[in-house]
Design a protein around this motif. Structure first.
Motif, mmCIF file in Angstrom:
data_model
loop_
_atom_site.group_PDB
_atom_site.id
_atom_site.type_symbol
_atom_site.label_atom_id
_atom_site.label_comp_id
_atom_site.label_asym_id
_atom_site.label_seq_id
_atom_site.Cartn_x
_atom_site.Cartn_y
_atom_site.Cartn_z
ATOM 1 N N VAL A 67 0.870 -1.178 0.000
ATOM 2 C CA VAL A 67 0.000 0.000 0.000
ATOM 3 C C VAL A 67 0.905 1.226 0.000
ATOM 4 O O VAL A 67 1.784 1.344 0.852
ATOM 5 N N VAL A 68 0.687 2.118 -0.964
ATOM 6 C CA VAL A 68 1.584 3.263 -1.098
ATOM 7 C C VAL A 68 0.883 4.524 -0.588
ATOM 8 O O VAL A 68 -0.170 4.891 -1.100
ATOM 9 N N GLY A 69 1.460 5.178 0.417
ATOM 10 C CA GLY A 69 0.880 6.398 0.976
ATOM 11 C C GLY A 69 1.181 7.635 0.154
ATOM 12 O O GLY A 69 0.271 8.256 -0.392
ATOM 13 N N PRO A 70 2.452 8.034 0.024
ATOM 14 C CA PRO A 70 2.786 9.322 -0.592
ATOM 15 C C PRO A 70 2.888 9.296 -2.121
ATOM 16 O O PRO A 70 2.995 8.224 -2.732
ATOM 17 N N GLU A 71 2.922 10.504 -2.702
ATOM 18 C CA GLU A 71 2.913 10.621 -4.161
ATOM 19 C C GLU A 71 4.268 10.334 -4.816
ATOM 20 O O GLU A 71 4.311 9.843 -5.941
ATOM 21 N N ASP A 72 5.379 10.643 -4.122
ATOM 22 C CA ASP A 72 6.685 10.499 -4.790
ATOM 23 C C ASP A 72 6.954 9.069 -5.267
ATOM 24 O O ASP A 72 7.309 8.866 -6.423
ATOM 25 N N PRO A 73 6.807 8.066 -4.389
ATOM 26 C CA PRO A 73 7.051 6.700 -4.882
ATOM 27 C C PRO A 73 6.055 6.277 -5.974
ATOM 28 O O PRO A 73 6.419 5.503 -6.873
ATOM 29 N N LEU A 74 4.831 6.806 -5.914
ATOM 30 C CA LEU A 74 3.857 6.473 -6.970
ATOM 31 C C LEU A 74 4.352 7.016 -8.304
ATOM 32 O O LEU A 74 4.374 6.297 -9.312
ATOM 33 N N ALA A 75 4.773 8.295 -8.289
ATOM 34 C CA ALA A 75 5.261 8.903 -9.535
ATOM 35 C C ALA A 75 6.528 8.199 -10.015
ATOM 36 O O ALA A 75 6.787 8.116 -11.221
ATOM 37 N N ALA A 76 7.301 7.656 -9.077
ATOM 38 C CA ALA A 76 8.529 6.945 -9.455
ATOM 39 C C ALA A 76 8.235 5.531 -9.962
ATOM 40 O O ALA A 76 9.160 4.796 -10.317
ATOM 41 N N GLY A 77 6.962 5.131 -9.963
ATOM 42 C CA GLY A 77 6.606 3.841 -10.549
ATOM 43 C C GLY A 77 6.716 2.660 -9.603
ATOM 44 O O GLY A 77 6.908 1.519 -10.034
ATOM 45 N N VAL A 78 6.530 2.882 -8.303
ATOM 46 C CA VAL A 78 6.674 1.755 -7.363
ATOM 47 C C VAL A 78 5.597 0.692 -7.597
ATOM 48 O O VAL A 78 5.867 -0.509 -7.455
ATOM 49 N N VAL A 79 4.400 1.114 -8.004
ATOM 50 C CA VAL A 79 3.332 0.129 -8.239
ATOM 51 C C VAL A 79 3.681 -0.750 -9.452
ATOM 52 O O VAL A 79 3.538 -1.977 -9.409
#
Ligand code: AMP
Ligand code: GLY
Length: 425
Positions: A67-79
């Motif tokens: 589960v990803v909380g913040p935006e930075d890892p999402l924008a970095a493509g963690v999903v």
């Protein structure tokens, strides 16, 4: 199921607190977490942006859901990275995260999807932006297009200030490459509201409404912060307004994301101005809001892990969510000086006494454990959250809890929820 939650803010403590109540949770890991999350699971010393290490950790620890909380890892493509490794992850892909990470993309998609937003123009050259702003005779809002920790939006009541701000962003790079492009838009008037929805690619489930308090000072004065407090529900969002928001904003954007080849999954957060002409979008975020999540999740009665899995499996239409009808209020306690410079490492006392009050949860944000004490470790330190029969009761209880907590230089707004109290009279 083992779950890995990424992040370390108040939002993540609220998510961890809620996940820890799930009947299907075996083990909860939080990377990197804070002193509060360590009471809900095990903190893992991996930075939220270290995608490679997070993937290895998830692989080695039999993690069934990230589960990803913040935006930075999402924008970095963690999903995307987790899914590539065969691990389920809650949140949008890196491509879909552009809805928050690139305000120019969001603006274009809103235009293409006929979603109402402030009239604005996108610039990648300062000389063009300067010419445009100079031609305006009303207030302008200047926004760095990229991610700037919530600080990249500056409202300029005088257009001449707008030129100086644009120069600082585009030429002096005060927000780094986030300012390579800017948006200059009209200032919208009205009352703000945050609408968060679960989206599984097609189905949309709109959560209870909420309202943030962005400015640092009472009466919405002073510079913007990450958010100094929030309440849920927001009386300005009537049932009729919520219908309009769903029909005129959420549905067209989710459709637009599909048409764009970036289907949306996760939490879609619409930051809105409720104007006299209806709801208009200020921005989209691709994650839970902070501090909105604290009062919202305190009101959620359903199993959050089940909801996350339903989103990942595109089965959101198969579940129902139940809410506590009582309102909730969250007051953020911050380090003196925030959102400017502040000191860390101040010992916090009174947490237990505050947490013992009925229907109060003290969510941690910038805190850590040190030699048996809990000390401050960030700008926003705690999100003291309470339920009450009426919003006025929730406010009273939250402030009663705040008064029990002490640390050097503690600062908080005294007027959280006053707008809602006024609106509900
Ligand atoms: P954003 O990060 O885009 O939500 O902007 C942060 C805050 O700036 C919002 O929550 C609003 O308070 C304010 N804001 C952003 N855009 C506008 C606008 N066009 N008109 C008035 N206020 C705005
Ligand atoms: N509370 C505003 C945000 O999460 O961006």
């Amino acid at each position: 199921m083992n779950v890995l939650l990424i992040g370390s803010g108040g939002r993540e403590h609220a998510i961890a607190w809620k996940l820890a109540q799930s009947k299907n949770l075996s083990k909860l890991y939080i990377a990197p977490g804070n002193a509060g999350t360590s009471e809900c699971g095990e903190n893992i010393p991996i930075a939220a942006n270290d995608v490679d290490k997070l993937v290895s950790f998830a692989r080695q620890n039999d993690v069934g859901l990230v589960v990803v909380g913040p935006e930075d890892p999402l924008a970095a493509g963690v999903v995307d990275a987790m899914e590539k490794a065969g691990i389920k992850a809650f949140g949008p892909s890196g491509g879909a995260a552009a809805l928050e990470a690139d305000k120019a993309f969001a603006k274009q998609l809103m235009r293409a999807s006929a979603v109402s937003t402030a009239e604005g123009r996108i610039f990648d050259r300062f000389s063009d932006a300067k010419k445009y702003i100079a031609s305006r005779d009303e207030a302008v809002v200047v926004k760095a297009a990229g991610l700037a920790q919530g600080k990249g939006v500056i409202i300029c009541d005088e257009p001449s200030d707008g030129i100086l701000v644009a120069e600082k962003i585009m030429c002096d790079k005060i927000f780094g490459s986030a300012g390579d492009k800017i948006i200059v838009e009209e200032k919208l008037l009205g009352e703000e509201a945050s609408i968060l929805a679960f989206v599984d690619g097609h189905n949309i489930y709109v959560m209870e409404s909420s309202q943030d308090h962005k400015a640092v000072g009472d009466g919405d004065t002073g510079p913007n912060t990450g958010g100094m407090g929030a309440y849920s529900p927001a009386p300005v969002v009537t049932d009729e307004m919520m219908d309009r928001i769903t029909r005129e904003i959420l549905v067209p954007i989710v459709d637009g994301m599909n048409r764009n080849g970036t289907p949306y999954k996760g939490v879609l957060y619409a930051g809105l101005m409720i104007t006299s002409g209806g709801p208009r979008v200020l921005e989209f975020n691709v994650r839970f809001g902070d501090p909105e999540t604290q009062p919202i999740l305190m009101r959620l009665k359903s199993d959050l892990l089940e909801v996350f899995l339903a989103v990942c499996d595109s089965k959101l239409d198969e579940i129902t969510l139940n809410w506590d009808q009582r309102p909730a209020v969250c007051v953020v306690m911050a380090s003196g000086g925030y959102p400017g410079d502040y000191e860390k490492g101040k010992k916090i006392t009174g947490l237990k006494e505050a947490g013992r009050l009925k229907d109060v949860i003290v969510f941690h944000a910038g805190t850590k454990k040190e030699n048996g004490d809990i000390v401050t470790n960030g700008g926003r330190v705690l999100g003291v959250t309470a339920l009450g029969e009426q919003i006025i009761d929730a406010k009273k209880r939250a402030y009663e809890a705040v008064e029990k907590i002490k640390f050097d230089g503690a600062y908080w707004r005294r007027d959280i929820a006053d707008k809602a109290i006024k609106n509900s009279n």
